[in-house]
Every structure is written in structure tokens, then in C-alpha cells.
Design a protein around this motif. Structure first.
Motif, mmCIF file in Angstrom:
data_model
loop_
_atom_site.group_PDB
_atom_site.id
_atom_site.type_symbol
_atom_site.label_atom_id
_atom_site.label_comp_id
_atom_site.label_asym_id
_atom_site.label_seq_id
_atom_site.Cartn_x
_atom_site.Cartn_y
_atom_site.Cartn_z
ATOM 1 N N ASP A 15 -22.288 8.427 3.387
ATOM 2 C CA ASP A 15 -23.502 9.173 3.778
ATOM 3 C C ASP A 15 -23.359 9.786 5.167
ATOM 4 N N GLY A 16 -22.398 9.291 5.949
ATOM 5 C CA GLY A 16 -22.113 9.872 7.264
ATOM 6 C C GLY A 16 -20.668 10.345 7.308
ATOM 7 N N ALA A 17 -20.176 10.613 8.503
ATOM 8 C CA ALA A 17 -18.803 11.106 8.656
ATOM 9 C C ALA A 17 -17.784 10.059 8.208
ATOM 10 N N VAL A 18 -16.696 10.531 7.589
ATOM 11 C CA VAL A 18 -15.575 9.646 7.231
ATOM 12 C C VAL A 18 -14.657 9.610 8.457
ATOM 13 N N TRP A 19 -14.746 8.531 9.243
ATOM 14 C CA TRP A 19 -14.013 8.469 10.504
ATOM 15 C C TRP A 19 -12.560 8.060 10.331
ATOM 16 N N SER A 20 -12.280 7.266 9.281
ATOM 17 C CA SER A 20 -10.917 6.750 9.158
ATOM 18 C C SER A 20 -10.510 6.574 7.705
ATOM 19 N N ILE A 21 -9.216 6.728 7.473
ATOM 20 C CA ILE A 21 -8.652 6.551 6.134
ATOM 21 C C ILE A 21 -7.293 5.871 6.290
ATOM 22 N N ALA A 22 -6.995 4.908 5.394
ATOM 23 C CA ALA A 22 -5.713 4.193 5.485
ATOM 24 C C ALA A 22 -5.173 3.948 4.079
ATOM 25 N N LEU A 23 -3.888 4.247 3.899
ATOM 26 C CA LEU A 23 -3.228 4.052 2.606
ATOM 27 C C LEU A 23 -2.872 2.572 2.461
ATOM 28 N N SER A 24 -3.070 2.016 1.263
ATOM 29 C CA SER A 24 -2.727 0.602 1.031
ATOM 30 C C SER A 24 -1.207 0.462 0.965
ATOM 31 N N PRO A 25 -0.654 -0.651 1.464
ATOM 32 C CA PRO A 25 0.816 -0.817 1.452
ATOM 33 C C PRO A 25 1.431 -0.759 0.054
ATOM 34 N N ASP A 26 0.696 -1.159 -0.993
ATOM 35 C CA ASP A 26 1.256 -1.064 -2.354
ATOM 36 C C ASP A 26 1.183 0.355 -2.924
ATOM 37 N N GLN A 27 0.544 1.271 -2.179
ATOM 38 C CA GLN A 27 0.446 2.706 -2.501
ATOM 39 C C GLN A 27 -0.342 2.999 -3.791
ATOM 40 N N HIS A 28 -1.157 2.027 -4.220
ATOM 41 C CA HIS A 28 -1.984 2.240 -5.419
ATOM 42 C C HIS A 28 -3.355 2.800 -5.074
ATOM 43 N N GLY A 29 -3.710 2.712 -3.794
ATOM 44 C CA GLY A 29 -5.031 3.204 -3.395
ATOM 45 C C GLY A 29 -5.135 3.357 -1.897
ATOM 46 N N PHE A 30 -6.376 3.458 -1.408
ATOM 47 C CA PHE A 30 -6.603 3.612 0.033
ATOM 48 C C PHE A 30 -7.993 3.105 0.372
ATOM 49 N N VAL A 31 -8.258 3.002 1.661
ATOM 50 C CA VAL A 31 -9.556 2.518 2.129
ATOM 51 C C VAL A 31 -10.115 3.532 3.124
ATOM 52 N N THR A 32 -11.448 3.707 3.121
ATOM 53 C CA THR A 32 -12.093 4.628 4.070
ATOM 54 C C THR A 32 -13.216 3.908 4.809
ATOM 55 N N GLY A 33 -13.414 4.329 6.073
ATOM 56 C CA GLY A 33 -14.514 3.789 6.871
ATOM 57 C C GLY A 33 -15.373 4.927 7.374
ATOM 58 N N GLY A 34 -16.711 4.742 7.302
ATOM 59 C CA GLY A 34 -17.581 5.860 7.662
ATOM 60 C C GLY A 34 -18.720 5.477 8.580
ATOM 61 N N ALA A 35 -19.495 6.488 8.947
ATOM 62 C CA ALA A 35 -20.635 6.297 9.854
ATOM 63 C C ALA A 35 -21.834 5.688 9.133
ATOM 64 N N ASP A 36 -21.717 5.442 7.796
ATOM 65 C CA ASP A 36 -22.825 4.819 7.048
ATOM 66 C C ASP A 36 -22.691 3.296 7.005
ATOM 67 N N ASN A 82 1.388 -6.651 4.710
ATOM 68 C CA ASN A 82 1.441 -7.450 3.468
ATOM 69 C C ASN A 82 0.179 -7.302 2.610
ATOM 70 N N GLN A 83 -0.736 -6.464 3.031
ATOM 71 C CA GLN A 83 -1.991 -6.141 2.328
ATOM 72 C C GLN A 83 -2.912 -7.354 2.161
ATOM 73 N N LYS A 84 -2.758 -8.360 3.053
ATOM 74 C CA LYS A 84 -3.641 -9.530 2.962
ATOM 75 C C LYS A 84 -4.870 -9.363 3.848
ATOM 76 N N LEU A 85 -4.694 -8.602 4.967
ATOM 77 C CA LEU A 85 -5.792 -8.471 5.930
ATOM 78 C C LEU A 85 -6.195 -7.008 6.101
ATOM 79 N N LEU A 86 -7.457 -6.813 6.446
ATOM 80 C CA LEU A 86 -7.978 -5.481 6.752
ATOM 81 C C LEU A 86 -8.700 -5.554 8.094
ATOM 82 N N ALA A 87 -8.260 -4.744 9.068
ATOM 83 C CA ALA A 87 -8.909 -4.703 10.384
ATOM 84 C C ALA A 87 -9.887 -3.537 10.405
ATOM 85 N N VAL A 88 -11.106 -3.799 10.894
ATOM 86 C CA VAL A 88 -12.165 -2.778 10.924
ATOM 87 C C VAL A 88 -12.732 -2.713 12.341
#
Length: 939
Positions: free
Chosen positions: A492-513, A556-562
């Protein structure tokens, strides 16, 4: 001694993505014998020359580190003078692209440059409020003129008179007599800054532009001119008849502050105003080379073009006006009008048209082509150059855009960068477009329109890219077709960050919402084609209490820092989304972060200018580093190492060691805030984007970098900078008034003085050795071999005095006076004796006389009070006068010879011309007789 960690140096490889910087002006240059086709524009520290017809870059005039702040082409079209941010001026040869002359005199950015009509002198104005006149031929400064109290905005030479006009932000226009080097008149008729001025009508009229919508016109009368009593008085234009033109009683008079009333040279009287359509300040005001067209623009996108009537056109118009007035008087049976009819200012300077550019104009240049078309080049704020043609023969002239140079860069600041997995392609995205660049050729291979981009990544396989936007959308582009495949409303707000998952099957996004969303790649059936296409599927969401600024996966795709807006970094388990660690300590929000390749360390960069290195096992802060002088905007680890790069708003990129917590190196090149950077997967390349519109590529070399040497070089650079900022040496007996020496003390002038001192010391030592050797020979009664100094042997076994002359000749002409100024007096007596010896031999008389007269001027008191130097000065007087008169005779003979050759050539040309004319006349006569015969035959 323990082993030291070896680092490899990153060097600047290229600058790209930049069409032109909006800092300095644009100028037409003559190249390959053509005028009106090639334009020179500033490009950070370089100058680019563009071919407007092909839209190609044809020449790069390479600068050093400082940004270009001013440009001025020479009248002959062979040279280009470039002013820089640090006050230096370099003159480039346009044929070779090399810098031929360097002038150092200003202490701040150069803001105005102008050649005289022959190209022999160059005048520069600066932010340090001073004006300096330079001799281009002798490559030296003539004098410095002081008087203005604010930034100089324009400087103009008068062709016929040896006069100079300058204007500045202190609201004043000053007139300088260059023969006596003083200000003899100051115009005070402006209420705000004077931003520009132009001379019209064969330098009989001055137009000035200020902070309002008026262009003020001033009539110039050269008082020392002897007027013919029978000649009618020069016309004076009436004041502005348009509404809003302000006429002040104080402005109608000659506005001047004469410091030397007995030496009045020019009378300046205000004759009215030309009203501009723009309501804001004048940014640039200028004319073409002929002075027939005047143009100006404000801070908007409109260029206003005016035509200036010549004396013949004015005369014709006056006669026409008189004829009409007589006819009207005859009809109304009135008396005949008087002879002294005048044209109004609006009739003499007529509006031709307004040119509407596609964005705000920063500067322009005009050139009148031989075909009678007016060519206008505009440098725009959004990294674009536009060329317009104005057909003057049309009933209503309209400007037509003939070319536009845009492909080389983005219209706005690049906010995100990414490297493809094969290290070949670079993605850059801004507010209006996504561009894909080839790293090796630096050519833009794809341009795709997008919304305001904030983050991006290459999809595994490098065939598609995903861009996160300010409006909260995710846009998926296909690179092969250059088309937008899909747009998803992700946040609903700006997409400030995007990161590809190490297994390359997907990705994660962080936003202003306040959400972190997890996405997976999937193949979906496209309605328009049989084949499946790539799509994105939303699978999970993590709701948080604060806006998300940055997200990163551990390898190792075990942790996610936000990173959150509350200045903390929260670490979660990826599988359960349970909270693991909170990293707190920053005083302002964490804008960027990255996790190293083995997942042991996380580095965070914040708006509080610090970088903190944390352990990911317990969340303990290993070290806090003061990284930049402004916010840290981007941070990324070098693959397979614990080294990382940071980019800051202080325009610097720095490399750090996260194990030893040491600053490794600084990459300097950008001139404004660095928004983002990206490292290639193999770590060999870094690409960065800045507010100066440029993209820069840095390459890892094989050269090892030793930290102790780096620190030493940094200290040396700081020392050199402090030397340049020291107080300038005072010349004995010189009044600190309007004028001064043109040069300034720099590290180069100090080094030159040191080289002269070393040469004189060597001369003294050798002369002492020679005396000793003579005494030994006398005592022994035979010739003893004399040991030759290795330095003199390297110069081809020359004498010590000849060596001093060689060293002296190597001092740059522009640095000679300043080098002699810092030379201690103890070396001057030896130098004077040597000068006497050199001048007697007749070598380099001009250079030696210049140095001799300067030394006499600055050390006059000490030289005249020294009895030992009386005979030296007497000898110098005789030899100098005789040698200078010989040189003058040679020059006179050469001049007479050249004039004789010129007359011979002209006479020869005239004979050929008359022979051709006679031949053509005879040919016409024969044709006419033949035609007459044919007509008679028909009859």
C-alpha cells in the motif's frame, strides 16, 4: 613481523549514463571545419563534445577530479577554455583533445570566462569575487582586479577599446580600463543581482538581466571619441512604452560612481527596458557571434529570442516612418514633422519567437548559419541536449526541433542498480525508465518505461527484471522484447527493498505499509500465446509495527533481517517467521544493510552516518564505525569476503574490512550524493549512481593496496590542500587595492621554487669544487681530472650555470611569478649574476627579462641597499637594453617581411581575380552575340 592482509585496489574504469551536467554552459564548437554541428557540454569533471546530427559523442576532454563550472570556446574555434570548481582554468586543443595550458589563480569556482576578439587574452570571474586577466599566448596571468563584493556572473571584453565590463550578484556592473587596471565606472541601477549582460549594436548598447522580468538597456557613448560637428547626434531610444516598465528619475541619469572623475571614458545612460514574458530571474542572457540576435531564459522551459536591428535597418525604418508621418501631415494639412524622429527601444529590439523546451533550460548557445537559419542548442536540467532551427525567412518564424540527445542517460536520478549473474549486464532504474547497459561497451541496450523505481533485481536466468516502485507496485519486464509483462499491487506504500532468496525460487519485499511479503516465481499460461510466461505469486506476509526500509536473507536462507523506521534491525526465522534477534544502537533509521557470504556478520548503515558490524549468532555489536560525513545510503559485501562497500550522501564510496574494522580505500569521483551501488557477483566490478546524473564503473585491479602507504598519501594530499589554503605571500611595496598578481600559491609553485633553490645550491657547490680543483692543479703543477657531478652528466655534461637555466626554463610560464615570490632572497644575488651571464649569451632574453624585472620589483629595497650587487645591476642594465633592442630589431624585420609577403600575395590574388573577371565578361559577350544571331535567323 606478522603477515599483513593484502587488499586489491579498485580503480575508476568508466563514466556513463550522462549526456551533460547542468552545472556549466553549453557552447557550439568548430570541429572538422564545421560550425553549428558540434556542441561542447560539461560532464562532471570532463567535457563531452557531441555531434548533434548523429547523436554521438565524438570527443572527451578529460579533466582531473574537480567538476567543470564554466566553458568558453576561443574565437578561432581551435581551443576551449574550461573553468573548474577549484578555481583552475585549463585550455584544451580541440584538434588533439589535449590540455595545453593551465591557469591557477582563483580560490573558488570559476563562474565566467570570455576571450577577447583576437583570442590572445582570456578573462575569468569567480565565486571568490575577483576577476583575472590571462595572457593565453605567453601562458601567464596579467593581473587580478578586485572590487566586486559577490559572485561574478558575467565578464565581457570591448573589441575596439581596451575595456572590460563585469557584473556580479552584488547588483553592480563595473567598467575597467585595462591600460591603467582600475575601475572607472560603477553602474548602480539594479535593485537585485545582475545575472547576465550582452553588448549590442557594435558595442553602443548594453543589455542587463536581473532578478525581475525587465531587460534593462543602456546607451554607451565613448567620451574620448572626437565627433564630427556636421554629424547628427547618435540616436537615443525612447523609454519602454510597454506597461509595467519602471522609469526612475535616479535611473534616467547617468548612474555612476566615478573613482577617477578626470579619466571618464564611457558615458552610460539608461534608455528603457525590454519586457520578458517570464516573471522570474534571468538565468542566461546572450547573443550570437554577430550580435544580431539576443536570447534569454529564466528558471522555466522557455527561451525568448529577440532580433536586433542593424544601423542600416534602423535608417530604413526611420525613413519609412518619416514618409508615413509626412503623408499623414499632408492629409491633415498639418506642418511637416521634424527631422529628429526616433525609434522606440521595442522597435529596435524586436521579439522573434519563444522556444518551448521539453524541460527546464539551464543554458543555451546561438549560431547564425550561412543559410540564414538561427541554430539554438539548449542544455536542459534533465540530462538532455536539444537543437532547434529557426527559419528567419518565414513570415512568422517558428523554432523547429531538429535533434535531441537523450539515449545516453536517464532523465532523473538513478535510485537502484543491479548486476546480472554473468557480470555482463547492468540494470539502472530511475523515476521514468529502466535501462539495461552492456558493462564492456557501456552502451544502453534496452530502455523500458516504468513508474518511479526504488529497488530492483535480475530474475535468475537474466531474461527478466523486477522493479519495485514508489506507488507500491512490482513491475516485471522481459528483456528480449523490452516490454512490461506484469504489474502487481504489492504494497500500500512504497516498495523500499527487494531481496532474492538464496535458493532462487522466490524473493522478499519490504514496504512502507509495515509489511514484509514473500513471493515465489511461477509459470502461468499467457492468453495471447501458447507458451507459458513467468509470473510472481504472493505466498506469505509478515506484519510489523513500523515501516520496513530494508530486507536481507542470510546465505543459508534460515534468517531474514528487517530494518525498521524505529532505528532497529529485527532478525526472524524464515520458516516460522518467529523473532530471533533485535539489533539496536543506531540513533537514526537503518537505510541499508547486508549479510556476509558465510552468514556470521551483518553490517548496517544508518542515517546517523555510522556503520555497525554485528555478529549474527548472538546479535552483539562488534564495532561501530564513523563511515561518512552524511547519511549512509547503501551497503553491500564483496562476494566471498568480509570486505564491504558503503555509499554516502557525502559523494564518497568507501571500502571497509569487517574483520579488522579498518577503512581500506575511498573511491572519489562523484560530485553529489551517491544514491546506490551494486557489486558484480564475481566482485571485480562496482557500479554506482549519483545525484550528479552519472553512473560510474569501478574495476578491481591486480595492484595490491598497502594501508600504511594509503594513509601516507592521504596525509600528503591534506598537506598540499592546506598549502593551497594558506595566506598568499605579500609583495613588498604593492598596495592591496583594486589590482594584484594573477597567480596563487600552490604546491606546484612551491615545488618549482624548491627545484630552483636546489639548482642554485648545486651551482654553488660545483663552483666551490672548481676553485678547489684549480688550487690543487696549481699546487701539483699538472692537470688533475675533475669529477663530474652525476646530475650534470645526466644532462649531457653541461656547465652548472647552464643547468640552472635548464631548471629555470622548465618552470611553467603561468607559475613563474609565484615561484619567484616564495624564493628566499639569499638565492637572488646568485640568480642575478647568472641572468647577466645568460643575457650576454643572448639565450631566452624574453623569459629572463620577465623574471629579472619581477625580482627587481619584489626585492627592490634589499637589492638597492646591497653594495655587492651595484656592479651586477649596472652590467644587467647594459646587457639587457642592448639584447632587448636586438630582439626588437629582429621582430621588426620579421614583421616587415611578413607584411611584404602579404602584399605580394594580395597583389597576385587581385591579378588572378581581374583575369577571371575579364574571361567571364568575354564569355558572356560571346554567348549574347550567339543568342542575337539565333534570334535574327528565326526572324
Amino acid at each position: 613481523m606478522g603477515l599483513t592482509r593484502q587488499y586489491l585496489r579498485y580503480e575508476p574504469a568508466a563514466l556513463f549514463g550522462l549526456v551533460a551536467s547542468a552545472r556549466a554552459g553549453v557552447a557550439f564548437v568548430a570541429l572538422r571545419g564545421e560550425r553549428g554541428r558540434y556542441v561542447a557540454v560539461p560532464a562532471c569533471e570532463h567535457v563531452f563534445v557531441w555531434d548533434t546530427r548523429k547523436g554521438e559523442k565524438v570527443l572527451i576532454l578529460k579533466g582531473l577530479k574537480q567538476e567543470v563550472s564554466c566553458l568558453c570556446p576561443s574565437p578561432d574555434g581551435l581551443h576551449l577554455a574550461v573553468g573548474y570548481e577549484d578555481g583552475a582554468i585549463r585550455v584544451f586543443n580541440l584538434l588533439s583533445g589535449e590540455s595545453t595550458i593551465t591557469f591557477n589563480g582563483h580560490r573558488a569556482a570559476v563562474t565566467a570566462l570570455q576571450y577577447d576578439h583576437l583570442g590572445g587574452r582570456l578573462v575569468s570571474g569567480s565565486k571568490d569575487t575577483e576577476v583575472i586577466v590571462w595572457d593565453v599566448i605567453n601562458e601567464s596571468g596579467l593581473y587580478r582586479l578586485r572590487g566586486h563584493k559577490d559572485v561574478i556572473t558575467q565578464v565581457l571584453f570591448l573589441k575596439e577599446k581596451n575595456l572590460l565590463v563585469t557584473c556580479a550578484k552584488d547588483t553592480l556592473v563595473k567598467w575597467w580600463d585595462l591600460d591603467t587596471q582600475h575601475c572607472f565606472k560603477t553602474l548602480v541601477g539594479h535593485r537585485a543581482e545582475v545575472w547576465g549582460m550582452a553588448l549590442l549594436s557594435k558595442e553602443k548598447r548594453l543589455i542587463t538581466g536581473s532578478a525581475d522580468s525587465e531587460l534593462r538597456a543602456w546607451d554607451l557613448t565613448y567620451i574620448q571619441e572626437v565627433k564630427d560637428p556636421d554629424e547628427p547626434e547618435s540616436k537615443k531610444s525612447k523609454g519602454s512604452s510597454s506597461p509595467g516598465a519602471e522609469e526612475n528619475t535616479e535611473e534616467d541619469e547617468t548612474l555612476e560612481l566615478d573613482e577617477h572623475p578626470e579619466e571618464r571614458i564611457v558615458k552610460c545612460s539608461k534608455v528603457g527596458s525590454i519586457m520578458r514574458e517570464g516573471r522570474d530571474r534571468v538565468v542566461t542572457l546572450g547573443t550570437d557571434r554577430t550580435g544580431k540576435f539576443l536570447a534569454c531564459h529564466g528558471i522555466d522551459a522557455v527561451l525568448e529570442v529577440f532580433s536586433v536591428l542593424s544601423e542600416e535597418e534602423i535608417q530604413k525604418k526611420l525613413e519609412k516612418k518619416m514618409k508615413k508621418a509626412r503623408k499623414k501631415a499632408k492629409q491633415n494639412s498639418e506642418e511637416e514633422p521634424e527631422r529628429s524622429m526616433e525609434l522606440s527601444l521595442q522597435e529596435e529590439v524586436q521579439r522573434v519567437t519563444n522556444v518551448k523546451a521539453s524541460s527546464k533550460i539551464k543554458s543555451f548557445d546561438l549560431i547564425l548559419s550561412p543559410k540564414g537559419e538561427l541554430k539554438m542548442v539548449l542544455l536542459l536540467q534533465n540530462n538532455v541536449i536539444e537543437l532547434y532551427n529557426l527559419d528567419l525567412s518565414a513570415q512568422v518564424p517558428q523554432a523547429v526541433r531538429v535533434s535531441r540527445i537523450t539515449i545516453g542517460g536517464h532523465r532523473s536520478d538513478v535510485r537502484t542498480l543491479a548486476f546480472s549473474s554473468d557480470n555482463i549486464a547492468i540494470l539502472s532504474a530511475a523515476a521514468e525508465s529502466v535501462k539495461i547497459w552492456n558493462r564492456s561497451t557501456l552502451q544502453c541496450i534496452r530502455t523500458m518505461e516504468c513508474e518511479y523505481a526504488l529497488c530492483s533485481l535480475f530474475v535468475p536466468g537474466d531474461r527478466q527484471v523486477i522493479v519495485g516502485t514508489k506507488t507500491g507496485k512490482l513491475q516485471l519486464f522481459d528483456l528480449a522484447s523490452g516490454s512490461l509483462i506484469e504489474t502487481l499491487d504489492a504494497h500500500d506504500g512504497a516498495v523500499w527493498s527487494i531481496a532474492l532468496s538464496p535458493d532462487q525460487h522466490g524473493f522478499v519485499t519490504g514496504g512502507a505499509d509495515k509489511c514484509v511479503k514473500f513471493w515465489e516465481f511461477e509459470l502461468v499460461k499467457d492468453e495471447s500465446s501458447v507458451q507459458k510466461r513467468l509470473s510472481m505469486k504472493h505466498v506469505r506476509v509478515l506484519q510489523l509495527d513500523e515501516d520496513v526500509l530494508c530486507v536481507r536473507y542470510s546465505p543459508n536462507q534460515k534468517l531474514l533481517a528487517v530494518s525498521l523506521l524505529d532505528c532497529t534491525v529485527k532478525v526472524f526465522y524464515v520458516d516460522t517467521l518467529k523473532f530471533f534477534l533485535s539489533l539496536y544502537g543506531h540513533k537514526l533509521p537503518v537505510l541499508c544493510m547486508d549479510i556476509c557470504y558465510d552468514g556470521t556478520l551483518i553490517a548496517t548503515g544508518s542515517a546517523d552516518r555510522n556503520v555497525k558490524v554485528w555478529g549474527l549468532d548472538f546479535g552483539d555489536c562488534h564495532r561501530s564505525l564513523f563511515a561518512h560525513d552524511d547519511s549512509v545510503m547503501y551497503l553491500q559485501f564483496v562476494p566471498k569476503s568480509h570486505l564491504f562497500f558503503t555509499a554516502g550522501k557525502d559523494s564518497k564510496i568507501k571500502q571497509w574490512d569487517a574483520d579488522k574494522f579498518e577503512h581500506v580505500q575511498t573511491l572519489e569521483g562523484h560530485h553529489q550524493e551517491v544514491w546506490c551501488l551494486a557489486l558484480s557477483p564475481n566482485g571485480d566490478y562496482v557500479v554506482s549512481a549519483s545525484h550528479d546524473k552519472s553512473l560510474r564503473l569501478w574495476e578491481r585491479t591486480r595492484e595490491p593496496l598497502i594501508l600504511e602507504e594509503e594513509r601516507e598519501m592521504q596525509r600528503e594530499a591534506e598537506y598540499e590542500e592546506s598549502v593551497a589554503k594558506e595566506e598568499q605571500p605579500v609583495v613588498a611595496g604593492e598596495r592591496q587595492g583594486e589590482t594584484g598578481l594573477a597567480g596563487k600559491k600552490t604546491i606546484e609553485t612551491i615545488k618549482a621554487a624548491e627545484r630552483i633553490m636546489e639548482a642554485i645550491e648545486l651551482y654553488r657547490e660545483e663552483m666551490a669544487k672548481l676553485k678547489e680543483h684549480d688550487a690543487i692543479c696549481k699546487a701539483a703543477g699538472k692537470e688533475v681530472p675533475f669529477p663530474v657531478n652525476p646530475i650534470l652528466r645526466a644532462y649531457g655534461n653541461i656547465t652548472p650555470s647552464a643547468y640552472v637555466l635548464e631548471v629555470f626554463k622548465k618552470v611553467k610560464s603561468s607559475e613563474l611569478e609565484e615561484s619567484l615570490l616564495v624564493l628566499p632572497f639569499s638565492y637572488v644575488p646568485d640568480l642575478l649574476r647568472l641572468f647577466n651571464e645568460y643575457i650576454q649569451l643572448g639565450s631566452d632574453v624574453e623569459l629572463l627579462c620577465r623574471a629579472l624585472l619581477f625580482l627587481l620589483k619584489i626585492h627592490f629595497g634589499q637589492i638597492t641597499s646591497n653594495q655587492m650587487l651595484v656592479t651586477v645591476i649596472e652590467n644587467l642594465k647594459k646587457t639587457t637594453i642592448s639584447r632587448v633592442s636586438e630582439a626588437r630589431d629582429v621582430l621588426g624585420f620579421n614583421m616587415a617581411g611578413l607584411q611584404f609577403l602579404k602584399r605580394e600575395i594580395e597583389a597576385k590574388d587581385e591579378v588572378i581575380f581581374f583575369a577571371d573577371a575579364t574571361e567571364r565578361f568575354e564569355e558572356k559577350k560571346r554567348k549574347r552575340k550567339k543568342k542575337e544571331k539565333m534570334v535574327l535567323a528565326v526572324l
